[in-house]
Design a protein around this motif. Structure first.
Motif, mmCIF file in Angstrom:
data_model
loop_
_atom_site.group_PDB
_atom_site.id
_atom_site.type_symbol
_atom_site.label_atom_id
_atom_site.label_comp_id
_atom_site.label_asym_id
_atom_site.label_seq_id
_atom_site.Cartn_x
_atom_site.Cartn_y
_atom_site.Cartn_z
ATOM 1 N N SER B 23 0.840 -1.197 0.000
ATOM 2 C CA SER B 23 0.000 0.000 0.000
ATOM 3 C C SER B 23 0.876 1.247 0.000
ATOM 4 C CB SER B 23 -0.876 0.009 1.244
ATOM 5 O OG SER B 23 -0.043 0.118 2.378
ATOM 6 N N LEU B 24 0.218 2.399 0.055
ATOM 7 C CA LEU B 24 0.954 3.661 0.121
ATOM 8 C C LEU B 24 1.760 3.744 1.425
ATOM 9 C CD1 LEU B 24 1.320 6.341 -1.438
ATOM 10 C CD2 LEU B 24 -0.563 7.270 -0.113
ATOM 11 N N SER B 25 1.207 3.178 2.500
ATOM 12 C CA SER B 25 1.923 3.146 3.786
ATOM 13 C C SER B 25 3.209 2.345 3.655
ATOM 14 C CB SER B 25 1.059 2.496 4.875
ATOM 15 O OG SER B 25 -0.133 3.146 4.991
ATOM 16 N N SER B 26 3.097 1.210 2.985
ATOM 17 C CA SER B 26 4.240 0.327 2.778
ATOM 18 C C SER B 26 5.332 1.052 1.981
ATOM 19 C CB SER B 26 3.753 -0.912 2.034
ATOM 20 O OG SER B 26 4.770 -1.827 1.916
ATOM 21 N N LEU B 27 4.917 1.727 0.907
ATOM 22 C CA LEU B 27 5.858 2.467 0.055
ATOM 23 C C LEU B 27 6.519 3.592 0.856
ATOM 24 C CD1 LEU B 27 6.929 2.958 -2.920
ATOM 25 C CD2 LEU B 27 5.042 4.558 -3.147
ATOM 26 N N SER B 28 5.700 4.318 1.641
ATOM 27 C CA SER B 28 6.227 5.418 2.456
ATOM 28 C C SER B 28 7.223 4.896 3.482
ATOM 29 C CB SER B 28 5.093 6.140 3.176
ATOM 30 O OG SER B 28 4.146 6.567 2.264
ATOM 31 N N TYR B 29 6.917 3.722 4.054
ATOM 32 C CA TYR B 29 7.831 3.114 5.038
ATOM 33 C C TYR B 29 9.202 2.898 4.408
ATOM 34 C CZ TYR B 29 10.173 -0.705 7.486
ATOM 35 O OH TYR B 29 11.112 -1.490 8.102
ATOM 36 N N TYR B 30 9.247 2.299 3.223
ATOM 37 C CA TYR B 30 10.527 2.014 2.578
ATOM 38 C C TYR B 30 11.261 3.313 2.205
ATOM 39 C CZ TYR B 30 9.117 -2.847 2.503
ATOM 40 O OH TYR B 30 8.724 -4.106 2.888
ATOM 41 N N LEU B 96 12.915 11.056 10.447
ATOM 42 C CA LEU B 96 12.652 10.074 9.389
ATOM 43 C C LEU B 96 12.460 8.672 9.968
ATOM 44 C CD1 LEU B 96 15.187 11.342 6.714
ATOM 45 C CD2 LEU B 96 12.712 11.370 6.511
ATOM 46 N N HIS B 97 13.244 8.349 11.014
ATOM 47 C CA HIS B 97 13.123 7.038 11.654
ATOM 48 C C HIS B 97 11.726 6.875 12.275
ATOM 49 C CE1 HIS B 97 14.168 3.482 13.915
ATOM 50 N NE2 HIS B 97 13.786 4.080 15.021
ATOM 51 N N LEU B 98 11.269 7.923 12.967
ATOM 52 C CA LEU B 98 9.941 7.855 13.589
ATOM 53 C C LEU B 98 8.835 7.783 12.534
ATOM 54 C CD1 LEU B 98 10.240 10.297 16.615
ATOM 55 C CD2 LEU B 98 10.058 7.834 16.672
ATOM 56 N N LEU B 99 8.986 8.569 11.455
ATOM 57 C CA LEU B 99 7.984 8.527 10.379
ATOM 58 C C LEU B 99 7.934 7.141 9.741
ATOM 59 C CD1 LEU B 99 8.482 12.005 8.660
ATOM 60 C CD2 LEU B 99 6.459 11.234 9.870
ATOM 61 N N SER B 100 9.117 6.526 9.562
ATOM 62 C CA SER B 100 9.141 5.179 8.975
ATOM 63 C C SER B 100 8.469 4.176 9.913
ATOM 64 C CB SER B 100 10.564 4.752 8.635
ATOM 65 O OG SER B 100 11.287 4.432 9.789
ATOM 66 N N ASN B 101 8.673 4.346 11.234
ATOM 67 C CA ASN B 101 8.022 3.455 12.207
ATOM 68 C C ASN B 101 6.501 3.615 12.183
ATOM 69 O OD1 ASN B 101 10.348 2.354 13.080
ATOM 70 N ND2 ASN B 101 10.448 3.437 15.019
ATOM 71 N N ILE B 102 6.046 4.864 12.006
ATOM 72 C CA ILE B 102 4.602 5.128 11.945
ATOM 73 C C ILE B 102 4.003 4.440 10.715
ATOM 74 C CG2 ILE B 102 2.894 6.968 11.530
ATOM 75 C CD1 ILE B 102 4.705 8.718 13.416
ATOM 76 N N PHE B 103 4.680 4.588 9.579
ATOM 77 C CA PHE B 103 4.163 3.948 8.367
ATOM 78 C C PHE B 103 4.267 2.424 8.443
ATOM 79 C CE2 PHE B 103 4.720 8.237 6.549
ATOM 80 C CZ PHE B 103 3.429 8.395 6.094
ATOM 81 N N LYS B 104 5.261 1.930 9.185
ATOM 82 C CA LYS B 104 5.381 0.475 9.387
ATOM 83 C C LYS B 104 4.170 -0.023 10.179
ATOM 84 C CE LYS B 104 8.593 -2.991 11.126
ATOM 85 N NZ LYS B 104 9.748 -3.218 11.993
ATOM 86 N N ALA B 105 3.785 0.760 11.201
ATOM 87 C CA ALA B 105 2.620 0.383 12.017
ATOM 88 C C ALA B 105 1.338 0.434 11.192
ATOM 89 C CB ALA B 105 2.518 1.314 13.222
ATOM 90 N N LEU B 106 1.305 1.323 10.186
ATOM 91 C CA LEU B 106 0.108 1.426 9.336
ATOM 92 C C LEU B 106 0.017 0.276 8.327
ATOM 93 C CD1 LEU B 106 -0.030 5.270 8.633
ATOM 94 C CD2 LEU B 106 -1.621 3.952 10.006
#
Lengths: 68, 185
Positions: B23-30, B96-106
């Motif tokens: 999903s978009l969350s997955s893409l944002s996480y990476y 960026l680390h926290l944002l990636s963790n948020i998108f990982k949780a999504l």
């Protein structure tokens, strides 16, 4: 919680096991366990109806209010 | 190509999937994760270049060649400037680390989970406390400015922090409702 679930008593009176009741009313054993242990936050009318139908009882036989 | 792929998900109905896997969350996480790793590598390289004297000084400015890309980083050769760059990079890495963790949780099946609440709380602290502290440190003790410069950075930090504060509480409410729903038999 001040609502007590007396499902174990009714099950014992009917000589039924939790697994059998779960199969009869179409919920998982895990969910029935949550209900019996009083950890459930709410019960759907459809579930209550299915339990009453399966055990041939009234909602008051299963649920009781106990003052804390 | 990636956007087309994301748009073609959901049984070929052209709706972009926001949450869950692929999903978009997955893409944002990476994207955020890889960017934070690049920043960590960049900061490490800067430290390594300064420690091992892999830089040149010209007209009071240092010049560090960045490997693999035909580019270099240049700035005034002052302790304050180097410390400012380091602090901003550390802040950027944490953000960026926290944002990636948020998108990982999504990416999870259930988006109202404890992980997202924890990371949003950290993001709030980063933007409302750590960010302004770094800003004040850079402005006064480090760079010795007499007036508030780049005030828009501070305003943006506070706005971003307020948004994450409200989002944290929205997700807390959502988590409570989710728990109640899960415990409705």
């Amino acid at each position: 919680m001040s609502i007590v679930v007396n499902l174990n008593t009714v099950l014992a009176e009917r000589n039924l096991r939790s697994k059998e009741l779960a199969e009869m009313i179409g919920i998982t054993e895990a969910n029935l366990s949550i209900l019996k242990s009083g950890k459930a936050k709410a019960i759907r009318f459809s579930t209550l109806e299915a339990i009453c139908k399966a055990l041939d009882c009234q909602p008051a036989d299963i649920l009781a209010y106990k003052k804390e | 190509m990636i956007i087309t792929y994301l748009l073609s998900l959901n049984d070929n109905i052209y709706i972009m999937k926001i949450f869950g896997t692929k999903s978009l969350s997955s893409l944002s996480y990476y994207i955020f994760k890889s960017t934070s790793i690049v920043l960590i590598a960049f900061l490490t390289y800067l430290g390594y270049a300064f420690i091992t004297n892999r830089y040149t000084i010209k007209d009071g400015r240092f010049d560090i060649k960045i490997p693999l890309v035909e580019s270099s980083i240049q700035a005034d050769y002052q302790f304050g400037i180097i410390l400012t760059i380091t602090l901003i990079l550390i802040f950027g890495i944490l953000l960026l680390h926290l944002l990636s963790n948020i998108f990982k949780a999504l990416k999870d099946k259930v988006i109202f989970n404890k992980s997202i609440i924890r990371n949003l709380q950290r993001l709030t602290i980063l933007n409302l406390i750590i960010g302004p502290v770094i800003y004040v440190l850079i402005q006064y003790p480090i760079m010795h400015h007499n007036k508030l410069g780049n005030i828009h950075n501070l305003i943006l930090l506070v706005i971003f922090g307020m948004i994450s504060l409200f989002l944290t509480n929205v997700f807390k409410k959502g988590y409570t409702v989710q728990s109640e729903n899960d415990l409705t038999i």
